[in-house]
Design a protein around this motif. Structure first.
Motif, short mmCIF file in Angstrom:
data_model
loop_
_atom_site.label_atom_id
_atom_site.label_comp_id
_atom_site.label_asym_id
_atom_site.label_seq_id
_atom_site.Cartn_x
_atom_site.Cartn_y
_atom_site.Cartn_z
N MET A 1 0.84 -1.20 0.00
CA MET A 1 0.00 0.00 0.00
C MET A 1 0.88 1.25 0.00
O MET A 1 1.84 1.33 0.74
N LYS A 2 0.48 2.18 -0.84
CA LYS A 2 1.27 3.41 -0.93
C LYS A 2 0.89 4.34 0.22
O LYS A 2 -0.29 4.64 0.42
N VAL A 3 1.86 4.77 0.97
CA VAL A 3 1.59 5.69 2.07
C VAL A 3 2.01 7.09 1.64
O VAL A 3 3.15 7.31 1.27
N THR A 4 1.02 7.99 1.67
CA THR A 4 1.40 9.38 1.35
C THR A 4 1.63 10.13 2.65
O THR A 4 0.78 10.11 3.53
N LYS A 5 2.75 10.74 2.73
CA LYS A 5 3.08 11.49 3.94
C LYS A 5 2.37 12.84 3.89
O LYS A 5 2.40 13.53 2.88
N LYS A 6 1.68 13.14 4.97
CA LYS A 6 0.99 14.44 5.05
C LYS A 6 2.04 15.55 5.12
O LYS A 6 2.97 15.45 5.93
N PRO A 7 1.92 16.58 4.30
CA PRO A 7 2.94 17.64 4.38
C PRO A 7 2.91 18.34 5.74
O PRO A 7 1.84 18.50 6.34
N ALA A 8 4.08 18.70 6.22
CA ALA A 8 4.16 19.37 7.52
C ALA A 8 3.44 20.72 7.45
O ALA A 8 3.45 21.38 6.41
N ALA A 9 2.79 21.10 8.54
CA ALA A 9 2.12 22.41 8.58
C ALA A 9 3.18 23.50 8.46
O ALA A 9 4.27 23.36 9.01
N PRO A 10 2.87 24.57 7.75
CA PRO A 10 3.87 25.64 7.62
C PRO A 10 4.17 26.28 8.97
O PRO A 10 3.29 26.38 9.83
N THR A 11 5.40 26.69 9.16
CA THR A 11 5.78 27.26 10.46
C THR A 11 5.67 28.78 10.48
O THR A 11 5.73 29.38 11.57
N TRP A 12 5.52 29.42 9.31
CA TRP A 12 5.55 30.89 9.32
C TRP A 12 4.47 31.56 10.18
O TRP A 12 4.76 32.59 10.80
N PRO A 13 3.25 30.97 10.30
CA PRO A 13 2.29 31.65 11.20
C PRO A 13 2.79 31.68 12.65
O PRO A 13 2.60 32.68 13.36
N LEU A 14 3.44 30.60 13.07
CA LEU A 14 3.95 30.59 14.45
C LEU A 14 5.21 31.44 14.57
O LEU A 14 5.48 32.01 15.64
N ASP A 15 5.96 31.57 13.49
CA ASP A 15 7.09 32.51 13.49
C ASP A 15 6.57 33.93 13.78
O ASP A 15 7.18 34.69 14.54
N ILE A 16 5.46 34.27 13.16
CA ILE A 16 4.87 35.61 13.39
C ILE A 16 4.43 35.74 14.84
O ILE A 16 4.71 36.74 15.51
N TYR A 17 3.76 34.71 15.32
CA TYR A 17 3.30 34.74 16.73
C TYR A 17 4.49 34.96 17.68
O TYR A 17 4.42 35.76 18.62
N ASN A 18 5.58 34.27 17.41
CA ASN A 18 6.76 34.43 18.27
C ASN A 18 7.33 35.85 18.20
O ASN A 18 7.80 36.39 19.21
N VAL A 19 7.28 36.44 17.02
CA VAL A 19 7.70 37.84 16.90
C VAL A 19 6.78 38.75 17.72
O VAL A 19 7.23 39.66 18.43
N PHE A 20 5.48 38.47 17.66
CA PHE A 20 4.52 39.26 18.46
C PHE A 20 4.91 39.22 19.94
O PHE A 20 4.87 40.24 20.63
N LYS A 21 5.26 38.02 20.41
CA LYS A 21 5.64 37.90 21.83
C LYS A 21 6.92 38.68 22.11
O LYS A 21 7.04 39.38 23.13
N LYS A 22 7.87 38.57 21.20
CA LYS A 22 9.17 39.20 21.38
C LYS A 22 9.06 40.73 21.43
O LYS A 22 9.75 41.38 22.22
N VAL A 23 8.20 41.30 20.59
CA VAL A 23 8.10 42.77 20.54
C VAL A 23 6.97 43.30 21.43
O VAL A 23 6.75 44.51 21.47
N GLY A 24 6.28 42.41 22.13
CA GLY A 24 5.28 42.87 23.11
C GLY A 24 3.95 43.31 22.52
O GLY A 24 3.34 44.27 23.01
N ILE A 25 3.50 42.62 21.49
CA ILE A 25 2.18 42.93 20.92
C ILE A 25 1.09 42.48 21.89
O ILE A 25 1.08 41.34 22.34
N ARG A 26 0.18 43.38 22.21
CA ARG A 26 -0.90 43.04 23.15
C ARG A 26 -2.30 43.09 22.52
O ARG A 26 -3.22 42.45 22.99
N GLN A 27 -2.46 43.90 21.48
CA GLN A 27 -3.78 43.98 20.84
C GLN A 27 -3.68 43.52 19.39
O GLN A 27 -2.83 44.02 18.64
#
Lengths: 178, 198
Positions: A1-27
């Motif tokens: 049986m052929k197994v197709t690997k699910k593509p990994a979720a992109p990380t860029w949305p969480l990269d943005i979230y981490n920047v928000f935390k780093k620069v102190g975004i609150r709203q």
């Protein structure tokens, strides 16, 4: 049986979230876009942030002017079609020299299937530039985080509006030919 | 729809009465006459808009979220509020507890030639606010009624919405302060001290 690997979720949305935390975004002000789904969810889940869903994007421009008046840093998330809804309110940002960080997920460019998205998508950078917003266009998922960080630094340290346009090449597009 | 009796209340009397009890309230005004009215009672905790029509209520939202311990009052006109009517839905949905909105409602676009606004034809802004989920809403047309609303505007859990019907009196432009950068920086420095310039 052929197994197709699910593509990994992109990380860029969480990269943005981490920047928000780093620069102190609150709203976070947003009109939903599919491209921002993960980021919006992360912001809602963060008790140190207040994510506000808007009826139209210009509300977010005004809201973030208010946040700055009160000492909070914020960010506006929207799709390129929402940029046109913001123009007059962006004049207030420019005239009062408010900082504004906005992250725009693009439609109407790379691989777009919906012709109605093209007029605004193809004009997004031009109209933002015309009204005095500094525009950074990012088309490589690996560069999204650092581009948002650089934009945030410029926005909050120079009190200027700065937009990051996250290209449709990064966000992905629907193949409607099938 | 029956036309209500025209209010005889003067806008400046209403605004002076309200701001007379402001305490440490932070004020945002809409553009036009509301800005000029508040300008006669200038204060470093006043942020005046000279443009950005439709944005006053949402500036109040961002400010209220950033300063949850302070009351934030938005005073604006009926035309300005009508342009930002979607923001009433946003505010009702978000239940901003420390936000009150006062509309000085002369039923006219007085800056542009006294054309009637929709409130002159029965559109009920307080009704829209109520349907949007505001905690307390009302429409008044006398000074005595305005006075009874003071504890609600400044102390009751928001969002609070008050529409004050006023007469068509216009006043000469009395506020000279219109540099946006100055208005913003003065407000921030008064509120945040030296942190305003971090």
């Amino acid at each position: 049986m052929k197994v197709t690997k699910k593509p990994a979720a992109p990380t860029w949305p969480l990269d943005i979230y981490n920047v928000f935390k780093k620069v102190g975004i609150r709203q976070i002000a947003y009109v939903p876009d599919a491209g921002h789904t993960v980021l919006i969810k992360s912001c809602h889940a963060d008790k140190a942030m207040r994510a506000v869903s808007l009826t139209t994007e210009e509300e977010g421009v005004a809201m973030l002017a208010g946040s700055w008046l009160g000492g909070d840093r914020g960010a506006l998330l929207m799709q390129s079609s929402g940029v046109g809804n913001c123009i007059n309110m962006l004049g207030t940002i420019r005239e009062c020299r408010f900082p504004l960080l906005t992250l725009v997920t693009m439609r109407g460019e790379w691989g777009e299937f919906n012709p109605w998205q093209l007029p605004m998508g193809q004009s997004t950078a031009k109209v933002l530039d015309d009204v005095g917003v500094v525009v950074n266009h990012v088309n490589d998922a690996a560069l999204v985080g650092e581009t948002v960080f650089a934009a945030a630094m410029m926005a909050f340290q120079t009190c200027r509006p700065v937009a990051v346009l996250i290209g449709q090449r990064v966000v992905g597009f629907k193949d409607w030919s099938k | 729809m029956a036309t209500a009796k025209k209010s005889t209340l003067d806008r400046r009397v209403a605004v002076k009465t309200i701001l007379g009890e402001r305490g440490d309230t932070l004020l945002v005004t809409g553009l036009g006459s509301s800005c000029y009215d508040a300008g006669t009672l200038d204060h470093p905790n006043n942020y005046y808009m000279w443009g950005g029509m439709g944005g006053a209520a949402m500036i109040g939202v961002g400010l209220a979220l950033a300063q949850p311990k302070r009351r934030v009052l938005v005073i604006t006109g009926d035309g300005e509020m009508l342009m930002g009517m979607g923001s009433l839905a946003t505010i009702g949905a978000e239940k901003i507890r420390n936000l009150s909105i006062v509309v000085i409602d002369n039923e006219l676009y007085s800056e542009t030639g006294m054309q009637p606004t929709h409130t002159s034809r029965g559109v009920d802004l307080a009704g829209v606010a109520k349907a949007s989920g505001f905690m307390t809403t009302g429409t008044v047309s006398t000074l005595a009624e305005v006075k009874t609303w003071m504890p609600t505007l400044y102390n009751k859990p928001g969002p609070v919405f008050l529409d004050i019907k006023v007469n068509a009196n216009r006043y000469p432009l009395s506020i000279r302060l219109r540099d946006g950068v100055h208005i913003k920086n003065r407000f921030r420095e008064a509120l945040l001290g030296s942190a305003a310039f971090d």
